[in-house]
Write a protein that holds these residues in place. Structure first.
Motif, mmCIF file in Angstrom:
data_model
loop_
_atom_site.group_PDB
_atom_site.id
_atom_site.type_symbol
_atom_site.label_atom_id
_atom_site.label_comp_id
_atom_site.label_asym_id
_atom_site.label_seq_id
_atom_site.Cartn_x
_atom_site.Cartn_y
_atom_site.Cartn_z
ATOM 1 N N ARG A 121 43.118 27.933 30.166
ATOM 2 C CA ARG A 121 43.727 26.962 29.251
ATOM 3 C C ARG A 121 45.077 27.442 28.745
ATOM 4 O O ARG A 121 45.949 26.646 28.460
ATOM 5 N N THR A 122 45.217 28.748 28.604
ATOM 6 C CA THR A 122 46.504 29.266 28.129
ATOM 7 C C THR A 122 47.472 29.482 29.293
ATOM 8 O O THR A 122 48.581 29.967 29.097
ATOM 9 N N GLY A 123 47.033 29.127 30.508
ATOM 10 C CA GLY A 123 47.975 29.098 31.626
ATOM 11 C C GLY A 123 47.992 30.324 32.509
ATOM 12 O O GLY A 123 48.788 30.389 33.443
ATOM 13 N N GLU A 124 47.130 31.299 32.237
ATOM 14 C CA GLU A 124 47.189 32.521 33.045
ATOM 15 C C GLU A 124 46.345 32.383 34.311
ATOM 16 O O GLU A 124 45.184 31.960 34.263
ATOM 17 N N ILE A 125 46.950 32.759 35.429
ATOM 18 C CA ILE A 125 46.249 32.709 36.709
ATOM 19 C C ILE A 125 45.183 33.795 36.713
ATOM 20 O O ILE A 125 45.471 34.964 36.423
ATOM 21 N N THR A 126 43.950 33.407 37.025
ATOM 22 C CA THR A 126 42.798 34.269 36.780
ATOM 23 C C THR A 126 41.801 34.134 37.924
ATOM 24 O O THR A 126 41.673 33.060 38.511
ATOM 25 N N CYS A 127 41.120 35.224 38.218
ATOM 26 C CA CYS A 127 40.061 35.171 39.228
ATOM 27 C C CYS A 127 38.713 35.008 38.523
ATOM 28 O O CYS A 127 38.364 35.815 37.653
ATOM 29 N N GLU A 128 37.992 33.971 38.912
ATOM 30 C CA GLU A 128 36.644 33.766 38.371
ATOM 31 C C GLU A 128 35.683 34.587 39.231
ATOM 32 O O GLU A 128 35.490 34.300 40.411
ATOM 33 N N VAL A 129 35.087 35.601 38.605
ATOM 34 C CA VAL A 129 34.361 36.595 39.392
ATOM 35 C C VAL A 129 32.968 36.098 39.748
ATOM 36 O O VAL A 129 32.174 35.741 38.872
ATOM 37 N N HIS A 130 32.695 36.068 41.059
ATOM 38 C CA HIS A 130 31.353 35.726 41.539
ATOM 39 C C HIS A 130 30.621 36.963 42.045
ATOM 40 O O HIS A 130 29.406 36.972 42.106
ATOM 41 N N GLU A 131 31.390 37.979 42.444
ATOM 42 C CA GLU A 131 30.793 39.251 42.851
ATOM 43 C C GLU A 131 31.666 40.354 42.294
ATOM 44 O O GLU A 131 32.891 40.232 42.265
ATOM 45 N N ILE A 132 31.022 41.426 41.855
ATOM 46 C CA ILE A 132 31.796 42.554 41.335
ATOM 47 C C ILE A 132 31.169 43.849 41.834
ATOM 48 O O ILE A 132 29.951 43.991 41.842
ATOM 49 N N THR A 133 32.020 44.771 42.287
ATOM 50 C CA THR A 133 31.521 46.052 42.771
ATOM 51 C C THR A 133 32.352 47.176 42.172
ATOM 52 O O THR A 133 33.536 47.008 41.882
ATOM 53 N N LEU A 134 31.685 48.303 41.996
ATOM 54 C CA LEU A 134 32.382 49.501 41.526
ATOM 55 C C LEU A 134 32.959 50.226 42.737
ATOM 56 O O LEU A 134 32.263 50.463 43.715
ATOM 57 N N LEU A 135 34.234 50.573 42.665
ATOM 58 C CA LEU A 135 34.872 51.301 43.773
ATOM 59 C C LEU A 135 35.096 52.773 43.435
ATOM 60 O O LEU A 135 35.133 53.613 44.320
ATOM 61 N N ALA A 136 35.300 53.070 42.152
ATOM 62 C CA ALA A 136 35.428 54.476 41.739
ATOM 63 C C ALA A 136 35.243 54.543 40.232
ATOM 64 O O ALA A 136 35.931 53.855 39.477
ATOM 65 N N LYS A 137 34.294 55.380 39.816
ATOM 66 C CA LYS A 137 34.002 55.525 38.396
ATOM 67 C C LYS A 137 34.964 56.521 37.762
ATOM 68 O O LYS A 137 35.232 57.591 38.311
ATOM 69 N N THR A 138 35.481 56.153 36.612
ATOM 70 C CA THR A 138 36.366 57.022 35.840
ATOM 71 C C THR A 138 35.543 57.850 34.876
ATOM 72 O O THR A 138 34.660 57.309 34.224
ATOM 73 N N LEU A 139 35.834 59.126 34.783
ATOM 74 C CA LEU A 139 35.174 59.937 33.760
ATOM 75 C C LEU A 139 36.054 60.115 32.532
ATOM 76 O O LEU A 139 35.612 59.974 31.408
ATOM 77 N N HIS A 140 37.311 60.401 32.765
ATOM 78 C CA HIS A 140 38.217 60.659 31.642
ATOM 79 C C HIS A 140 38.740 59.332 31.092
ATOM 80 O O HIS A 140 39.172 58.479 31.861
ATOM 81 N N PRO A 141 38.686 59.137 29.767
ATOM 82 C CA PRO A 141 39.218 57.877 29.221
ATOM 83 C C PRO A 141 40.727 57.768 29.399
ATOM 84 O O PRO A 141 41.439 58.773 29.439
#
Length: 523
Positions: A121-141
């Motif tokens: 609604r605010t005009g930003e092009i966005t991906c509506e997520v139907h599938e999500i996968t982790l590719l690499a976990k971050t440990l350090h914030p």
RNA sequence: GGGGCGCUAGCUCAACUGGUAGAGCAGCGGACUCUUAAUCCGCGGGUUGGGGGUUCGAGUCCUCCGCGCCUCACCA
């Protein structure tokens, strides 16, 4: 600041690794699916190529996250930029949304998403997520999402973090790459051959500098890291290549400052059948071409100064500009002691050891250099600080040499190359005398180089330029460290965090950090 | 090498002439289906760069050390 310390936040993420693995999710999978970069997806959507039924696969690091109960927004960032993603429980299901996305994922994690592109609604092009996968976990914030990372020491020591969170820093090195590419383009187009010459050299030379020393075990030989490419490139001119250049690293064992790094990137070219006037014209063409390619024009701002690269740039005799800035006519004081006296009279503190040329050079760096904001060539230098340059036919104490300045910095140095082998021998002998007298920056004699000249070198113009400094100018950075990805910093005394890391690996409470010398740097 | 300034929570920063080390973000728990520095409620988090000293009491004063930045010297 010590970014390496292991914290409680990291232990929490560490525990998520176990939980993910228990549910059969590999936190570091080998493969990722991707159909578009963030930029491509947005562009394709704007061109109308992606309808509601089309799904894209995107990857990137999660940089922000806004959870609003059963729906969330986040931004992921890949090499092309950021794109927003939209996640809903009623699309992803309870486990994926509530457990995986909300509990297991953290800002900084690298993920892949699939789904259609839409506009919010605010005009930003966005991906509506139907599938999500982790590719690499971050440990350090990650550092603060708004302020980023500002501590300069941490930024240089851990440049990957700087690049990750400060997009303007990524931009610097993109510009730097463009600059180097443009310099190559120009020289290639003009028929110069790009070559590579030794970095490890048995005899160093071509500049006034102290070298780094190293050692070849098998050959039982001391070697030096090159301080310039000059003597090898001129051998190639002797060999018959008429136009050669090299872009590479030089190493000088000297102090570090905002415009000096112990290793720096240099461009040198040599061109047969021209002299320093010809080189000056070529330098103008080369630099203006590169600036234009990177900057889109010949005017830019450097540290608050409007700089205009439009040629021709002024050519000012060194004698005149020093006279203008200091009132001293260096040719009136040919005796070093007399010149020293004159320098003291204007409040300077001349080096008691220095010869005439070095005194002139120090006048240049103390009173002139920082005033040369617009591109300027200073011409005609003392022979005794130009041991590889041809003498002026009008004055045997003056060399046909110029240096280019911009933004108050020397960026290039060039001359009509000395090709008289016997004069070159004299210059080397003079250097050796200086070396023996304690001038640690004087050249050793390179007999093979003399031999090369004995075979005959055509009249040649040569040129050297510090690419880091030119990059400073085109990126408007006040320090050379800002334009070198990994600038040299002292590492002695840096703490090791191995005990904490081992605890983290075991998933145990993090022990208190202790100051310990890094194991890799005993000393 | 000399001088000056700096180093406080994972990040960005506060804390008067010495008097209980705080905030925002991040994190953890909770609420919330179009947010974008999301918002709201609650919670945890610190050897104040390291050592020594002065003091009843030190982030703050003194001293030594480490690292960085600036500056002078040096340096093509």
């Amino acid at each position: 600041m010590d970014l390496g310390a292991v914290t409680d936040q990291e232990l929490i993420r560490r525990k998520k690794l176990d939980e993910l693995r228990e549910r059969g999710i590999d936190p570091y999978p080998a493969r990722a699916e991707r159909t578009h970069t963030a930029k491509q997806a947005k562009a394709a959507f704007e061109r109308g190529e992606l309808g509601p039924e089309d799904s894209v696969a995107l990857v990137g690091r999660m940089m922000t996250r806004r959870i609003m109960g059963k729906a969330s927004f986040a931004h992921i960032e890949d090499g092309s930029g950021r794109i927003q993603i939209y996640l809903r429980r009623d699309i992803l299901g309870d486990e994926t949304y509530n457990w995986f996305f909300k509990k297991m994922l953290d800002i900084g994690d690298i993920i892949g998403v699939k789904g259609p592109i839409f506009r919010t609604r605010t005009g930003e092009i966005t991906c509506e997520v139907h599938e999500i996968t982790l590719l690499a976990k971050t440990l350090h914030p990650l550092p603060d999402k708004w302020h980023g990372l500002t501590d300069v020491e941490t930024r240089y020591r851990h440049r990957y973090v700087d690049l990750m969170v400060n997009p303007e820093v990524r931009e610097i090195f993109i510009k730097r790459a463009k600059l180097v590419r443009a310099l190559r383009e120009y020289l290639d187009k003009e028929g110069f051959l790009e070559v590579e010459t030794p970095i490890l050299q048995p005899i160093y030379g071509g500049a006034a500098a102290r070298p780094f020393t190293t050692y070849h075990n098998e050959l039982d030989q001391t070697l030096y890291l090159r301080i310039s490419f000059e003597l090898y490139l001129k051998r190639l001119i002797v060999g018959g290549y008429e136009r050669v250049y090299e872009i590479g690293r030089d190493f000088r064992n000297e102090g570090v400052s905002f415009k000096h790094n112990p290793e720096f990137t240099q461009l040198e070219f040599y061109e047969a059948y021209t002299d320093y006037h010809g080189v000056m014209r070529r330098a103008e063409e080369l630099i203006t071409y590169a600036v234009e390619q990177v900057n889109g024009g010949l005017q830019l701002t450097y540290q608050g100064h409007e700089i205009d690269f439009t040629p021709p740039w002024p050519r000012i005799p060194l004698r005149d500009i020093i006279h203008d800035r200091t009132g001293i006519d260096i040719l009136q004081y040919r005796d070093p002691d007399a010149l020293r006296q004159a320098i003291r009279k204007i409040g300077g503190n001349p080096n008691p050891e220095a010869g005439w040329g070095k005194l002139v050079d120090s006048l240049l760096s103390s009173y002139v250099e920082e005033t040369l904001i617009q591109p300027t060539f200073l011409v005609d230098y003392p022979v005794d600080i130009s041991p590889l340059a041809k003498r002026s036919p009008d004055n045997p104490d003056i060399a046909e040499r110029f240096e280019g300045f911009v933004g108050g910095m020397e960026i290039c140095n060039a001359f009509s190359e000395l090709n008289d082998p016997l004069d070159q021998l004299d210059r080397f002998l003079e250097q050796r005398r200086a070396l023996e007298a304690g001038d640690e920056e004087a050249h050793p004699i390179d007999e093979d180089f003399i031999l090369a000249l004995r075979f005959g070198m055509p009249p040649t113009g040569g040129f050297g330029m510090g690419i880091d400094r030119l990059t400073m100018v085109v990126t408007d950075k006040p320090s050379i460290r800002e334009v070198i990805l990994f600038p040299h910093l002292r590492t002695k005394g840096m703490p090791s965090h191995l005990p904490e890391l081992l605890a983290l690996k075991e998933g145990k409470p993090i022990p208190q950090s202790k100051e310990e010398e890094s194991a890799e740097n005993p000393d």
